[in-house]
Design a protein around this motif. Structure first.
Motif, PDB file in Angstrom:
ATOM      1  N   GLU A  47     -15.653  37.699  35.197  1.00 53.08           N
ATOM      2  CA  GLU A  47     -14.519  37.855  36.112  1.00 53.08           C
ATOM      3  C   GLU A  47     -14.435  39.249  36.719  1.00 53.08           C
ATOM      4  OE1 GLU A  47     -11.452  36.856  33.463  1.00 53.08           O
ATOM      5  OE2 GLU A  47     -11.570  34.693  33.785  1.00 53.08           O
ATOM      6  N   ARG A  48     -14.645  40.268  35.901  1.00 54.37           N
ATOM      7  CA  ARG A  48     -14.461  41.640  36.382  1.00 54.37           C
ATOM      8  C   ARG A  48     -15.480  42.039  37.441  1.00 54.37           C
ATOM      9  NH1 ARG A  48     -16.595  42.282  31.167  1.00 54.37           N
ATOM     10  NH2 ARG A  48     -18.617  43.345  31.085  1.00 54.37           N
ATOM     11  N   ARG A 106     -16.866  39.589  39.653  1.00 54.74           N
ATOM     12  CA  ARG A 106     -17.000  38.541  40.661  1.00 54.74           C
ATOM     13  C   ARG A 106     -16.751  39.043  42.069  1.00 54.74           C
ATOM     14  NH1 ARG A 106     -13.906  33.633  37.576  1.00 54.74           N
ATOM     15  NH2 ARG A 106     -15.469  33.323  35.956  1.00 54.74           N
ATOM     16  N   SER A 139     -12.252  35.753  45.070  1.00 58.77           N
ATOM     17  CA  SER A 139     -12.250  36.365  43.751  1.00 58.77           C
ATOM     18  C   SER A 139     -10.869  36.286  43.109  1.00 58.77           C
ATOM     19  CB  SER A 139     -12.710  37.825  43.853  1.00 58.77           C
ATOM     20  OG  SER A 139     -12.695  38.447  42.594  1.00 58.77           O
ATOM     21  N   SER A 144     -10.444  32.719  41.922  1.00 61.06           N
ATOM     22  CA  SER A 144     -11.292  32.329  40.790  1.00 61.06           C
ATOM     23  C   SER A 144     -10.756  32.857  39.465  1.00 61.06           C
ATOM     24  CB  SER A 144     -12.730  32.816  41.008  1.00 61.06           C
ATOM     25  OG  SER A 144     -12.836  34.209  40.783  1.00 61.06           O
ATOM     26  N   LYS A 145     -10.066  33.987  39.505  1.00 61.74           N
ATOM     27  CA  LYS A 145      -9.557  34.589  38.277  1.00 61.74           C
ATOM     28  C   LYS A 145      -8.265  33.949  37.777  1.00 61.74           C
ATOM     29  CE  LYS A 145     -11.716  39.044  39.251  1.00 61.74           C
ATOM     30  NZ  LYS A 145     -11.508  40.461  39.576  1.00 61.74           N
ATOM     31  N   GLN A 146      -7.670  33.076  38.595  1.00 63.40           N
ATOM     32  CA  GLN A 146      -6.447  32.402  38.199  1.00 63.40           C
ATOM     33  C   GLN A 146      -6.691  31.006  37.637  1.00 63.40           C
ATOM     34  OE1 GLN A 146      -3.633  34.284  38.313  1.00 63.40           O
ATOM     35  NE2 GLN A 146      -5.132  35.822  38.966  1.00 63.40           N
ATOM     36  N   PRO A 178      -5.920  37.355  34.423  1.00 62.95           N
ATOM     37  CA  PRO A 178      -6.711  36.162  34.729  1.00 62.95           C
ATOM     38  C   PRO A 178      -6.485  35.073  33.699  1.00 62.95           C
ATOM     39  CG  PRO A 178      -8.052  38.143  34.904  1.00 62.95           C
ATOM     40  CD  PRO A 178      -6.767  38.536  34.264  1.00 62.95           C
ATOM     41  N   SER A 227      -9.311  34.606  31.174  1.00 60.44           N
ATOM     42  CA  SER A 227      -9.812  35.798  30.500  1.00 60.44           C
ATOM     43  C   SER A 227     -10.142  35.576  29.044  1.00 60.44           C
ATOM     44  CB  SER A 227      -8.781  36.926  30.610  1.00 60.44           C
ATOM     45  OG  SER A 227      -7.555  36.541  30.024  1.00 60.44           O
TER      46      SER A 227
END
Length: 442
Positions: free
Chosen positions: A136-137, A139, A353, A356-358, A429, A432
């Motif tokens: 994630e960090r 992306r 991005s 995608s993190k949610q 996120p 995460s």
């Protein structure tokens, strides 16, 4: 290393496919004008045909993109990539053979039908593929690189179109699209969330599955159950405030971008008598500046500047670009505005991005498909607003003499997206806590 190789194959696939599809853009306007209004620099019928096609494509993709994204969560990204990459070849082959009026209308009809499935689906699936394989960090940077690959393909395609004849442009584009589909089928590895393996063909019902000798495998639901309902999409939007805010930004940005696509070529044709080569020169400048930004600046800025701030900066660049177009008094002004492409290209990767993190790793296809569907909805509405305005203000019946008024309206839509982007705050996120063992950079 294995995951890195998979991403390289994805980038090559996206590059070849985008190269083939975008290299025809400088020539399509001239082909349309010659087929519909030969010998004219201003043609309302051509503008309306383009707007109708854009709205029709949007009506199809608003349904198909969430469906394709959802299916890819179950059956894999590669399996779903095969359909749009194959269908997109057909319209190119028609104009590669002939560009007479009859063949143009055949191309127009088939392009509309195939794009209702293909438009945006390759990008949507490529984004989900990246989310499957990247932490994630990081992306935002990799999404930016993917966008840079797309822009590089635009640059190469535009450069090729600048020096090829119209007939050869469509022939080369058709061959490249075929090559992209073959390369993807041979080299690209299948990707599923959590490194799952396919357990059945995409069109086979789970009711027909039988246990294998090596143990029971979970059955896949029937395809019909994978069609996302309106309620499911609304539920997804409500799952995160950040997700819903990003969706609003995506809608208004796409509303403006769709208006730009529908009007800019005809505006430049009517105002400054642009031809295929001048379109190609302009697109080349836009592409080079965007490519440099996405491949060089964005990977450096993403770890240092929050993606919601980069998103706001990109939207400011879009506003400035639209307002300068509205007051363009000479043919050099459109070339000068390409400097804002350095910032405007931040918008798509930052949005994707943030989204995608949610969402958890098992719903990346659904999430990207949902955003792509919202973008398609904007593409339905956009030509209904901007095509009549473009035709009106470029005609002699304009209520007042301001040919660039259409770009003021486009700038206003981007401004709404900008103010909404200021409300986005970084949120923890959702995914995460998920395992990242399959990520390339784990």
């Amino acid at each position: 290393m294995e995951k890195f190789t998979e991403l390289i194959h994805l980038f090559v696939t996206v590059f070849l496919s985008t190269f083939g599809s975008l290299m025809v853009l400088p020539a399509v306007t001239d082909v349309t004008m010659v087929a519909v209004c030969p010998g004219q620099d201003e043609c309302s019928l051509a503008i309306y045909l383009t707007g109708f096609q854009q709205a029709s494509i949007g009506m199809g993709t608003v349904v198909m993109l969430p469906l394709i994204g959802n299916l890819s969560d179950q059956y894999g990204r590669k399996a779903l990539l095969t359909l749009p990459m194959t269908l997109s070849i057909i319209p190119l082959v028609i104009l590669a053979y002939s560009r007479t009026t009859g063949f143009f209308y055949a191309y127009y009809a088939l392009r509309t039908l195939t794009a209702m499935i293909c438009e945006g689906s390759i990008d949507c699936l490529a984004l989900a593929y990246v989310a499957d394989n990247v932490l994630e960090r990081q992306r935002t940077s990799v999404f930016g690189i993917l966008s840079g690959i797309t822009t590089a393909a635009l640059v190469c395609g535009t450069l090729a179109a600048r020096f090829l004849s119209t007939a050869l442009t469509f022939q080369v584009a058709a061959l490249l699209s075929m090559l992209a589909a073959v390369y993807m089928r041979i080299f690209l590895e299948e990707s599923l969330p959590q490194s799952e393996n396919l357990t059945q063909p995409i069109l086979k019902s789970g009711q027909d599955d039988h246990c294998q000798d090596d143990g029971d495998l979970p059955r896949k639901p029937m395809v019909s159950k994978k069609i996302p309902s309106i309620q499911a999409i609304i539920s997804l939007l409500k799952s995160s405030v950040t997700f819903s805010q990003a969706a609003i930004v995506a809608f208004f940005h796409s509303l403006s971008y769709g208006g730009l696509q529908a009007s800019i070529m005809y505006y430049l044709k009517a105002r400054f008598h642009f031809s295929k080569n001048q379109y190609a020169d302009l697109m080349l400048l836009v592409g080079v500046s965007g490519m440099a930004s996405q491949l060089l600046f964005m990977p450096l800025l993403a770890p240092l500047v929050a993606e919601e701030k980069l998103l706001a900066i990109g939207l400011l660049g879009g506003i400035a670009n639209a307002l300068l177009y509205s007051v363009a008094c000479s043919a050099w002004v459109p070339y000068a505005t390409t400097i804002f492409s350095v910032f405007a290209v931040f918008i798509p990767p930052c949005l994707r991005s943030i989204v995608s993190k949610q969402i958890g790793p098992n719903e990346q296809g659904k999430a990207q498909g949902c955003i792509s569907g919202i973008i398609s909805l904007a593409n339905i509405i956009s030509p209904l607003i901007y095509s009549p305005l473009t035709a009106l203000f470029l005609s002699e019946d304009a209520p007042f003499n301001f040919p660039g008024f259409i770009f003021v309206c486009i700038g206003f839509a981007i401004m709404i997206a900008f103010f909404q982007s200021l409300l986005i705050r970084a949120a923890p996120p959702i995914s995460s806590h998920k395992s990242s063992s399959s990520s390339i950079l784990a």
